[in-house]
Design an enzyme around this catalytic site. Sequence first.
Site, PDB file in Angstrom:
ATOM      1  N   SER A  96       8.319   2.764  -4.884  1.00 47.97           N
ATOM      2  CA  SER A  96       7.464   3.944  -4.857  1.00 47.97           C
ATOM      3  C   SER A  96       8.201   5.184  -5.324  1.00 47.97           C
ATOM      4  O   SER A  96       9.396   5.341  -5.119  1.00 47.97           O
ATOM      5  CB  SER A  96       6.968   4.161  -3.426  1.00 47.97           C
ATOM      6  OG  SER A  96       8.062   4.360  -2.565  1.00 47.97           O
ATOM      7  N   ILE A 138       0.854  -1.187   0.000  1.00 47.21           N
ATOM      8  CA  ILE A 138       0.000   0.000   0.000  1.00 47.21           C
ATOM      9  C   ILE A 138       0.889   1.235   0.000  1.00 47.21           C
ATOM     10  O   ILE A 138       1.757   1.389   0.859  1.00 47.21           O
ATOM     11  CB  ILE A 138      -0.932   0.004   1.231  1.00 47.21           C
ATOM     12  CG1 ILE A 138      -1.664  -1.342   1.326  1.00 47.21           C
ATOM     13  CG2 ILE A 138      -1.913   1.157   1.134  1.00 47.21           C
ATOM     14  CD1 ILE A 138      -2.472  -1.697   0.104  1.00 47.21           C
ATOM     15  N   GLU A 139       0.631   2.105  -0.971  1.00 44.72           N
ATOM     16  CA  GLU A 139       1.503   3.256  -1.175  1.00 44.72           C
ATOM     17  C   GLU A 139       0.814   4.597  -0.928  1.00 44.72           C
ATOM     18  O   GLU A 139       1.494   5.612  -0.805  1.00 44.72           O
ATOM     19  CB  GLU A 139       2.023   3.249  -2.631  1.00 44.72           C
ATOM     20  CG  GLU A 139       2.710   1.968  -3.065  1.00 44.72           C
ATOM     21  CD  GLU A 139       4.187   1.942  -2.717  1.00 44.72           C
ATOM     22  OE1 GLU A 139       4.726   3.002  -2.355  1.00 44.72           O
ATOM     23  OE2 GLU A 139       4.782   0.859  -2.789  1.00 44.72           O
ATOM     24  N   HIS A 140      -0.527   4.603  -0.870  1.00 43.96           N
ATOM     25  CA  HIS A 140      -1.220   5.890  -0.844  1.00 43.96           C
ATOM     26  C   HIS A 140      -2.393   5.896   0.137  1.00 43.96           C
ATOM     27  O   HIS A 140      -2.950   4.858   0.492  1.00 43.96           O
ATOM     28  CB  HIS A 140      -1.771   6.239  -2.247  1.00 43.96           C
ATOM     29  CG  HIS A 140      -0.782   6.127  -3.346  1.00 43.96           C
ATOM     30  ND1 HIS A 140       0.247   7.022  -3.537  1.00 43.96           N
ATOM     31  CD2 HIS A 140      -0.643   5.201  -4.344  1.00 43.96           C
ATOM     32  CE1 HIS A 140       0.965   6.660  -4.590  1.00 43.96           C
ATOM     33  NE2 HIS A 140       0.442   5.560  -5.094  1.00 43.96           N
TER      34      HIS A 140
END
Length: 1257
Positions: free
Chosen positions: A1234, A174-176
């Site tokens: 990322s 999960i990046e955001h």
Amino acid sequence: MVFKPLTIAAAIAGLTPFVSAFDAQAKSNVAVYYGQGYGQQRLSHFCQETSLDIINIGFINTFPDQGAAGWPGSNFGNQCDGLTYEVDGVSTKLLSGCHQIAEDIPICQAAGKKVLLSLGGASPDNQQILSDASAVRFADFLWGAFGPQTEEWVSNDGPRPFGEVVVDGFDFDIEHNGGFGYATMVNRFRELFALVPERTFYISGAPQCPIPDPQLSDAIAQSPFDFVWVQFYNTAGCAASDSINGVSTGFNFDDWVDVIKRGANPDAKLYVGLPAGPGAAGAGYYLTPEEVYPLVDVYMNLYPETFGGIMLWEATASDENTFSGLTFADVIKDILVAVDPSPPVPSPSSSSVIASSTPVASSTPVASSAPASSTPISSGSPVPSSSAVSSSPAVSSTTESSSTQVVSGSVSASSSPITSSPVASSTPVASSAPSATSSAVASSSPIAPSSPVASSSAIASSSAIASSSAIASSSAIASSSAIASSSAIASSSAIASSSAIASSSAIASSSAIASSSAIASSSAIASSSAIASSSPVAPSSPVASSSPAVSSSAIVSSTPAVSTPVASSIPVISSPAIASGSAIASSSHVASSSTPAASSSPAVSSSPVASSSPALSSSPSASASSTPIIPSSTASSAVVSSSPTPSSSVVRSSSLLSSSSPALSSTRTPSNPVIPSSSAISITPSSTPVRSTSSVAPGKSSSAPVIPKPSSTVIATFTSSSGSLPSSSAPAGSGVPSSSTLPHPSSTSLLSSSPVSSAEPVSSSSAVGTSVGSSSNVVTGVSTRSSSSVVPSGTPIPPVSGTATESVTSSSSGSGSPTVPSSINTSSTDASSSSSASSVEPTSSGSVITSVTSSSASRVSSSSSSVVITNPSVPSDSSSSSGSELSTTSSTESTSSASSQTGAPTTSVSLGSSEAASTSTSGAAASGSGAQDSTKPTDHASTLSPSYSTPLASASGQTGSPTTVPAGIPTGNGSGLAPITSSITSAQAVPSVTSSGLESEPEPTITTTVIVTSYIDICPEGFTTITTTYTTTYCPATVSATATATAAVTNPPGAPAQTTSPSVPEGWTTTVTVCTHCAPTPTTVTLTLPATNRPSALASSTSAPNSPEDWTTTVSVCTDCGPTPTTVTVTIPVGAATGVDALTASPSGSQPAGESSPGQSAPTAPASTAPTTTETVIVVPSQSSTSQPVILGTGSVRASSTFHIQPSQSGSRVPVAPSGTAAGVSPVFTGAASRVSRLQHGAGAVSAFALFLLAAI
């Protein structure tokens, strides 16, 4: 979506690597992301790497709260065809055509790797869960779509993008947009995991290195994770590179250990996430292996309970970042294993002893005991003995660092069985008591090599035998001794007996055996002397063993043992590369008849007749074990010397037999085959002592290679015959040897000559050629028994040779010089003697049947080959009897029919994949004229082509014109065009007459023409093979035509075969849709065959005389290509012929690629005055796992019902091409890397395909 279980099973069987059980608690695991590499190879390519333990497939990058129709979306780079699911007219972003991934995941899992589905990624940046209820629905959706398939999900038409394939868990990258909802998802997954307690599923996360991570810190604290691989890159101040650069506030692995200890699962394993190449992350974040080593050394030892290994971003970057041939992941794995004080011990495969369910009772007890002594026997009378040893210890693989005990089972299968057990010592084992047992004996002894074994224990007796009596030795050693070693064993042992019989069971295994439980060779053929050869192979370090295994009894056989096949209820696969060489010599010093690796001692044999007969176990399927042996490059040289030795003894050899009658099996189970690496057996004739050396190329230092190159093994038999005696007999003391030497050291490859068990002198020996093409070749060799069968000089002998990547074809002529293509592998040697024996009477014909079944290995296309060779006995004038019977032995359901006429030995080869070997010779033509070379060398590095056995091969042997029909379509995954085979054969030898005048037949003639065309599109992601059969039926009188296009091809699994039936007055047109994964819009190829006018002879049909009588033949083919079998009905009238019109076509046989082009009619069977039978060969390959399934026909593109989910009954969902996606290929983005510049795809793949397709048409 229904993927063919046989296809996946065959692929798994061919690619089962050196399996070690996955250990989630290990400190030396390597995890890698896959799915977003630029120009990435198929997932199966990375399954070959033993260095990889966990593979995260990314990504599910669209979440339901942001997805169309409330569905999630996926993106796996170039591995899907761009089709997506549609819900109520709305196109979702969930890909539906990811066939390659679906095919490859089971292969990775069979290799002991865990495959997780990753959620998130760097793009798009709107990923977010808006509520706990949405989180639960999201988890339920992913579990239904990618978890174990349930009836409820299928009944609701739930999507299954990977078919029945089940992933091993889920990964969160999960990046955001914060961490809300992810703990809820993880906890929901845990509840769903509990519904399937028999299987273990895992949860992992990839947070960025700052603490706390805004996205996943809450989930790690509130829900149990199994693995946490922190991205220690792309973020300054906490990256791993800071530890190298001396930043005091840098690398924060210690702090992450505290996060784990305070989390929901304090036992979770913490991995160091690193870029796999300089371009996989931002500048300055890549660490070289020299920089990684101290980091691992410090933190693995500092936190042994928490350190789990290293995560790499990503697989393609690692694959392209090589160090002396090793990928970055390989080097990292080596570092982890080197630092780990206690790496996990791999679990060996099943080592259960499988005995034959039909033990062979003893019918002749052993009349004398054979003491284990090296004292030579000097006696005036032969010692009667009638025993045969069939030693078949089953072994399994072990790693280089372990010494796991392996249980071996030997099954005695002879007229008087003697159990020969492999022992871990240098003590020879021999039978000392009569044996008349009828039960299968399973012996076990530990075989625990922990390092490469280069055993060159060529044992030679130094005592001469002063025996003046005639000794008739008929020893057949059915030995399939399997050596369990993580690297290749160059040689078992070459043992020379000190008795009058130098029947020394030289088991020169050129590749290790990959069978967890082997079945003894199914029959001991006419074996009257048993050599209790028990050279132990149990070294824990490189061994140069010289322990003698001596049989000191002079053996005389008067009654050959009756060979009885052992019907095993549990089939296994034994090694196809055991060359059991028996040297038959008279009283003289006998050196090793087979000089193994690293042996440089000269091989001096007093007997010029030294046949190398492979002891091959034939079993069409494998046991359900899971550990193969993957040897390194191995080579062994059998040196046949013909130096004469004065001798007063007469030795009559009745022939050594390949002790491998088919071990009949009634069940087929997943196999764990051997994957030999570059093994080669060369047999070198010599008249002087020969120094033989063999190179053993070890595998890489980390572990044994998993998927080696296809190997080529051709075992030939040298037969010397110049007099009535095969041995170098001469008057005692004369010192003049007979002239029975090897006059033609490299002549035609001799498949077999019938062995003799009578009292007449004979110089015949049998050998069975073996084709080692991939992981589990099962070679069945049977030599029929006759008396004094010798092939005269100048008689063509059909050879059988084959390699996985190159074909070997030898067309024999009267001169005896072989014809070998330039692409022959140098490690494959076909040679035999074609000398004649002047005093031997010709005998009845004997046939040798060799069945070759190849499972697939990675990058090795598999095939099912049925090789039927009829070798009629021929008198010295090179004439042969007619009416020779042909029989076929095939482990898979392959059918071959042939008609052999006078002087026409016919070879019918059913070949698929990258193996191709067929040769036809004419027995009546002394010069070998008319031989048709139809071998197609293929050097494609294909990826996991499944084993298929659908071809129907029909061959007709015409007088003086033999015909070879290879049926099957080779597949490959290379840059070149794979061979395209079009074949139509007939069973009549009536010449065709081309008529250019008008046809005056009042009655219409019906002609059926079958065109087998194969189009192959090549894309960076793989290739697709499409075979479409077009059948046109028309009446020349009315010039009307109808056509049907039967699309019996590779369709998307579960989709029915589509058929279009245009009916046009002037001709017919068929539209084919191909390569939907190379472009968003299907490429359309239109083939038009116009109706022809009768004055045109080139397009005319074969005209037969009118007759009220007719007959119909129906052929059903390809029952596994669609939901219903395809039926082709051929209707041909029969009557008296008044004229023959024929199509202009190639001769019957193999049609080269590209000849079946649009506008060109296919050849048809010529008619004759007698009732004519036209056999139509329809070649329909099953789905290749290397290809992207394609939908043919003019119907709409639609997947099966399992593609869709229907919350309500009002909506219809059909996979459609995505909108807004350039070139139909999912965009590539960096995912876990990322905030790094994203990679972009071009349109090169589409352009390349379009150009190729135009060229192919």
